[in-house]
Design a protein around this motif. Structure first.
Motif, PDB file in Angstrom:
ATOM      1  N   GLU A 107      20.737  63.635  13.459  1.00 34.79           N
ATOM      2  CA  GLU A 107      22.239  64.568  13.506  1.00 34.79           C
ATOM      3  C   GLU A 107      23.266  63.178  13.982  1.00 34.79           C
ATOM      4  OE1 GLU A 107      21.108  68.200  15.439  1.00 34.79           O
ATOM      5  OE2 GLU A 107      20.388  68.607  13.682  1.00 34.79           O
ATOM      6  N   ARG A 108      23.089  62.739  14.896  1.00 31.07           N
ATOM      7  CA  ARG A 108      23.637  61.784  15.823  1.00 31.07           C
ATOM      8  C   ARG A 108      24.311  60.311  14.554  1.00 31.07           C
ATOM      9  NH1 ARG A 108      25.073  62.618  21.484  1.00 31.07           N
ATOM     10  NH2 ARG A 108      25.885  60.426  21.647  1.00 31.07           N
ATOM     11  N   LEU A 109      23.323  59.786  14.073  1.00 31.03           N
ATOM     12  CA  LEU A 109      23.569  58.809  13.163  1.00 31.03           C
ATOM     13  C   LEU A 109      24.052  58.837  12.378  1.00 31.03           C
ATOM     14  CD1 LEU A 109      19.671  57.709  13.300  1.00 31.03           C
ATOM     15  CD2 LEU A 109      21.908  55.848  14.304  1.00 31.03           C
ATOM     16  N   ASP A 110      24.317  60.273  11.960  1.00 27.90           N
ATOM     17  CA  ASP A 110      25.220  61.168  11.008  1.00 27.90           C
ATOM     18  C   ASP A 110      26.577  61.504  10.779  1.00 27.90           C
ATOM     19  OD1 ASP A 110      25.289  62.509   8.027  1.00 27.90           O
ATOM     20  OD2 ASP A 110      25.865  64.319   9.253  1.00 27.90           O
ATOM     21  N   ALA A 111      26.483  61.716  12.070  1.00 31.96           N
ATOM     22  CA  ALA A 111      27.677  62.339  12.423  1.00 31.96           C
ATOM     23  C   ALA A 111      28.466  60.644  12.574  1.00 31.96           C
ATOM     24  CB  ALA A 111      27.618  63.085  13.985  1.00 31.96           C
ATOM     25  N   GLN A 112      27.653  59.750  13.363  1.00 33.89           N
ATOM     26  CA  GLN A 112      29.021  58.392  13.672  1.00 33.89           C
ATOM     27  C   GLN A 112      28.624  57.212  12.352  1.00 33.89           C
ATOM     28  OE1 GLN A 112      25.632  57.625  17.072  1.00 33.89           O
ATOM     29  NE2 GLN A 112      26.921  58.658  18.212  1.00 33.89           N
ATOM     30  N   ARG A 113      28.045  57.666  11.476  1.00 32.38           N
ATOM     31  CA  ARG A 113      28.333  55.996  10.239  1.00 32.38           C
ATOM     32  C   ARG A 113      29.735  56.589   9.774  1.00 32.38           C
ATOM     33  NH1 ARG A 113      25.333  52.166   9.085  1.00 32.38           N
ATOM     34  NH2 ARG A 113      25.020  51.742   6.952  1.00 32.38           N
ATOM     35  N   PRO A 114      29.814  55.240  10.010  1.00 27.91           N
ATOM     36  CA  PRO A 114      31.479  55.531   9.146  1.00 27.91           C
ATOM     37  C   PRO A 114      31.416  55.234   7.845  1.00 27.91           C
ATOM     38  CG  PRO A 114      31.027  52.711   9.926  1.00 27.91           C
ATOM     39  CD  PRO A 114      29.558  53.532  10.207  1.00 27.91           C
ATOM     40  N   ALA A 115      32.792  56.030   7.574  1.00 26.67           N
ATOM     41  CA  ALA A 115      33.076  56.166   6.282  1.00 26.67           C
ATOM     42  C   ALA A 115      32.838  55.701   5.210  1.00 26.67           C
ATOM     43  CB  ALA A 115      34.297  57.522   6.027  1.00 26.67           C
ATOM     44  N   SER A 116      33.519  54.311   5.793  1.00 27.61           N
ATOM     45  CA  SER A 116      33.612  53.313   4.362  1.00 27.61           C
ATOM     46  C   SER A 116      32.192  52.621   4.243  1.00 27.61           C
ATOM     47  CB  SER A 116      34.258  52.259   5.599  1.00 27.61           C
ATOM     48  OG  SER A 116      33.710  51.588   6.965  1.00 27.61           O
TER      49      SER A 116
END
Ligand SMILES: *Cc1c(COP(=O)(O)O)cnc(C)c1O
Length: 227
Positions: A107-116
């Motif tokens: 969940e943290r990796l998902d939230a922190q993955r940059p949109a770019s």
């Protein structure tokens, strides 16, 4: 440098012989070069020899090396145990995390993955030896975690990985490796579109390929002993 090229040629020959012997000659096995405790110059040499996937275990060491190598065509794999307070730089810098074993980390990796960036490729780490000091989940926990990861838009579940216990007799190791492949098959039958079974290191990659590996993680056989 030429040594890395020679080692890679030998590893590639053994991988392709092994695929032929196991009637898998139309398949490929990805080689992840495990560059932990080797300098950036070793990565650059292995890259020049044709490798594109590199694996690192230790975050601080990895971040310095990734910056020094500065090659956008490399896919960096985080293959160490990941603490939940260290996920941000991993989500921002790596292409793969091969050791996901908790919903909280996913969940943290998902939230922190940059949109770019492209979605982060993830593997679920299986621990079939129930070794407490090692990361990884049981098959049942793996199926639950896979369902959770499938709901996270910035992650892409690619498969499973495993690090078998050191010093196991061959017959036992084979049974464990086959179990990893069976868990991957079960994930597919439950509707997950995965393509990766990461298992096999310098000492056992042929046995792992025989048991269904599609991705091997090779350090010593490529770079020599670690410093
Ligand atoms: C160090 C390491 C490897 C590579 O091991 P070698 O025996 O040097 O090939 C592979 N996978 C993981 C998770 C590692 O930590």
């Amino acid at each position: 440098m030429t040594q890395i090229t020679d080692h890679l040629a030998e590893i590639e020959r053994r991988v392709s012989d092994c695929l032929i012997h196991n009637q898998r000659e139309h398949e490929t096995v990805e080689i992840v070069a495990v560059s932990k405790r080797h300098p950036a110059s070793a990565v650059i040499a292995a890259r020049a020899a044709g490798l594109t996937h590199f694996g690192e275990n230790y975050l601080q060491e990895a971040l310095g090396k990734i910056e020094a190598v500065d090659d956008p065509d490399i896919e960096w794999h985080f293959i160490g145990q990941l603490q939940s307070n260290k996920t941000r730089p991993v989500a921002e810098t790596f292409s793969w995390v091969d050791t996901v074993d908790r919903a909280r980390i996913a969940e943290r990796l998902d939230a922190q993955r940059p949109a770019s960036a492209a979605p982060l490729n993830v593997l679920i780490q299986l621990n079939l030896d129930a070794e407490a000091q090692k990361g990884g989940v049981s098959p049942d926990e793996c199926y639950r975690l896979a369902d959770r990861i499938a709901e996270l838009p910035r992650l892409r579940l690619r498969g499973v990985m495993s690090i078998p216990q050191a010093g196991q007799p061959d017959a036992e190791r084979r049974a464990r490796l086959l179990e990893v492949t069976a868990v991957a098959a079960e994930l597919r039958s439950r509707g997950h579109t995965i393509d990766t079974v990461s298992m096999g290191m310098s000492d056992d990659f042929e046995l792992a390929i025989e048991c269904g590996s599609t991705m091997v993680r090779i350090g010593t056989a490529l770079f020599g002993e670690r410093g």
